[in-house]
Scaffold this motif. Structure first.
Motif, PDB file in Angstrom:
ATOM      1  N   GLY A 154       0.209   4.766  17.317  1.00 24.26           N
ATOM      2  CA  GLY A 154      -0.152   4.105  16.066  1.00 24.26           C
ATOM      3  C   GLY A 154       1.028   4.007  15.119  1.00 24.26           C
ATOM      4  O   GLY A 154       2.086   4.573  15.374  1.00 24.26           O
ATOM      5  N   GLU A 155       0.799   3.237  14.065  1.00 25.94           N
ATOM      6  CA  GLU A 155       1.834   3.047  13.046  1.00 25.94           C
ATOM      7  C   GLU A 155       1.379   3.676  11.740  1.00 25.94           C
ATOM      8  O   GLU A 155       0.250   3.459  11.316  1.00 25.94           O
ATOM      9  N   VAL A 156       2.276   4.409  11.128  1.00 31.90           N
ATOM     10  CA  VAL A 156       1.957   5.057   9.858  1.00 31.90           C
ATOM     11  C   VAL A 156       3.124   4.855   8.902  1.00 31.90           C
ATOM     12  O   VAL A 156       4.268   5.140   9.259  1.00 31.90           O
ATOM     13  N   THR A 157       2.828   4.351   7.720  1.00 32.62           N
ATOM     14  CA  THR A 157       3.846   4.403   6.662  1.00 32.62           C
ATOM     15  C   THR A 157       3.227   5.042   5.425  1.00 32.62           C
ATOM     16  O   THR A 157       2.073   4.789   5.073  1.00 32.62           O
ATOM     17  N   VAL A 158       4.020   5.886   4.800  1.00 38.59           N
ATOM     18  CA  VAL A 158       3.637   6.551   3.555  1.00 38.59           C
ATOM     19  C   VAL A 158       4.783   6.316   2.585  1.00 38.59           C
ATOM     20  O   VAL A 158       5.932   6.676   2.901  1.00 38.59           O
ATOM     21  N   LEU A 159       4.505   5.693   1.459  1.00 41.47           N
ATOM     22  CA  LEU A 159       5.545   5.300   0.496  1.00 41.47           C
ATOM     23  C   LEU A 159       6.677   4.565   1.216  1.00 41.47           C
ATOM     24  O   LEU A 159       7.855   4.827   0.995  1.00 41.47           O
ATOM     25  N   GLY A 160       6.270   3.688   2.102  1.00 37.44           N
ATOM     26  CA  GLY A 160       7.232   2.805   2.754  1.00 37.44           C
ATOM     27  C   GLY A 160       8.016   3.413   3.912  1.00 37.44           C
ATOM     28  O   GLY A 160       8.839   2.739   4.529  1.00 37.44           O
ATOM     29  N   GLU A 191       4.651  10.722  -6.698  1.00 30.29           N
ATOM     30  CA  GLU A 191       3.881   9.478  -6.845  1.00 30.29           C
ATOM     31  C   GLU A 191       2.550   9.587  -6.124  1.00 30.29           C
ATOM     32  O   GLU A 191       1.580   8.924  -6.469  1.00 30.29           O
ATOM     33  N   LEU A 192       2.535  10.396  -5.078  1.00 36.64           N
ATOM     34  CA  LEU A 192       1.358  10.533  -4.212  1.00 36.64           C
ATOM     35  C   LEU A 192       1.038  12.006  -4.036  1.00 36.64           C
ATOM     36  O   LEU A 192       1.929  12.811  -3.745  1.00 36.64           O
ATOM     37  N   PRO A 209       0.832  -1.201   0.000  1.00 35.96           N
ATOM     38  CA  PRO A 209       0.000   0.000   0.000  1.00 35.96           C
ATOM     39  C   PRO A 209       0.870   1.255   0.000  1.00 35.96           C
ATOM     40  O   PRO A 209       1.993   1.231   0.518  1.00 35.96           O
ATOM     41  N   VAL A 210       0.338   2.309  -0.589  1.00 35.53           N
ATOM     42  CA  VAL A 210       1.062   3.591  -0.596  1.00 35.53           C
ATOM     43  C   VAL A 210       0.954   4.237   0.785  1.00 35.53           C
ATOM     44  O   VAL A 210       1.904   4.840   1.281  1.00 35.53           O
TER      45      VAL A 210
END
Ligand code: ATP
Length: 283
Positions: free
Chosen positions: A61-67, A152-153, A5-6
């Motif tokens: 919480g956990e957050v990833t954006v473009l890895g 990309e996003l 996921p992005v």
């Protein structure tokens, strides 16, 4: 093969003093998707988006954006995302084309200036000074500025608020064009027709929690809800609800033809995304 996921969010929380703005959000946005984040004023949309953009720290919480974790990501990551800043300060004497050219120089792999102008819907204004643009055109240039780095996003925060109908349509075309280029778009909006038209998937946020998610068609089981048939008969409004519109209409029109009834203003409607939204947000 499934791609990563992005955007991936797990158990995201954020409070400001006594206000729990975000209360345990889980979300995933897939590559190439246009994702719309909906919710009433104060629901926590901006807070979430700012956390995703790396502008605000989360509590949990956990957050990833473009890895990457936006809190720790660096310049290379920032180049991969596009953010529409509210009217970034530009030299008013530079033209649209010159301004985009100037900003293109800050990126390692910019989009072509002409393509950006086209995509942002500024074709007729390329040689205008930015100081002479209307409010709506200026906002389109803001979108162009977010695009010039070839991200990309893209994050689009209420991209058409305050636009006239034709400027809204133009922005819709821009967003559809972004999808065609394979970009991922994370959009916040208060307009249900916009979400319906553009989004592959939507999530509705209420008081810091996601209360519904899905495609605009599936949300709130909209497809399976009764249709409403309305018409006027002898000056009287008639309303019927049916789970089998084809059959009900067949009976109704059959009888109308046999008995010479008019069925003035005959209409069949399903609950709109807005109906479902109002229900879910209890407004
Ligand atoms: P809108 O649709 O009005 O833009 P929103 O969904 O973006 O609303 P947020 O701006 O994220 O909502 O706000 C969520 C809650 O957090 C609100 O109650 C707001 O008052 C509060 N809040 C937002 N920013 C801050 C801040 N910097 N300090 C204190 N409280 C804040």
């Amino acid at each position: 093969m499934d791609s990563d996921p992005v955007i991936s969010i797990r158990g995201l929380r954020k409070r400001y003093g006594d206000v729990e703005a975000v209360r345990g959000i889980d979300l995933e946005v897939q590559p190439g998707e246009v994702f719309a984040f909906l919710g009433p004023n104060g629901a926590g949309k901006t807070t979430t988006v700012e956390i995703l953009e790396g502008y605000r720290k989360r509590d949990d919480g956990e957050v990833t954006v473009l890895g990457e974790d936006p809190e720790r990501a660096g310049r290379a990551w920032r180049e991969r995302i596009g953010i529409v800043l509210q009217s970034c300060r530009l030299d008013p004497y530079l033209t649209v084309r010159e301004s985009l050219g100037l900003y293109a120089g800050y990126y390692s792999n910019p989009m072509s200036i002409e393509e950006t102008i086209e995509l942002a819907g500024l074709g007729g204004k390329a040689n205008s000074r930015t100081g002479a643009l209307s409010g709506g055109q200026q906002r389109r240039l803001d979108v162009g500025m977010a695009l010039i780095g070839n991200p990309e996003l893209l994050f689009l925060d209420e991209p058409t608020t305050g636009f006239d109908p034709s400027a809204r349509r133009q922005t819709w075309e821009t967003i559809a064009g972004l999808r065609d280029l394979g970009k991922t778009v994370f959009l916040t909006t208060h307009y249900m027709d916009e979400a319906q038209r553009l989004a592959d998937r939507v999530a509705i946020l209420v008081r810091g929690e996601v209360v519904a998610r899905g495609t605009p068609e599936d949300l709130g089981d909209r497809e399976n809800r009764p249709a409403r048939i309305t018409y006027r008969d002898a000056g009287r409004e008639v309303q019927l609800e049916t789970t089998n519109a084809v059959e009900t209409l067949n009976e109704l029109t059959g009888r109308a033809l046999a008995e010479g009834l008019e069925l003035e203003g005959l209409e069949v409607t399903r609950p709109s995304l807005e109906d479902v939204y109002l229900e879910l947000t209890d407004q």
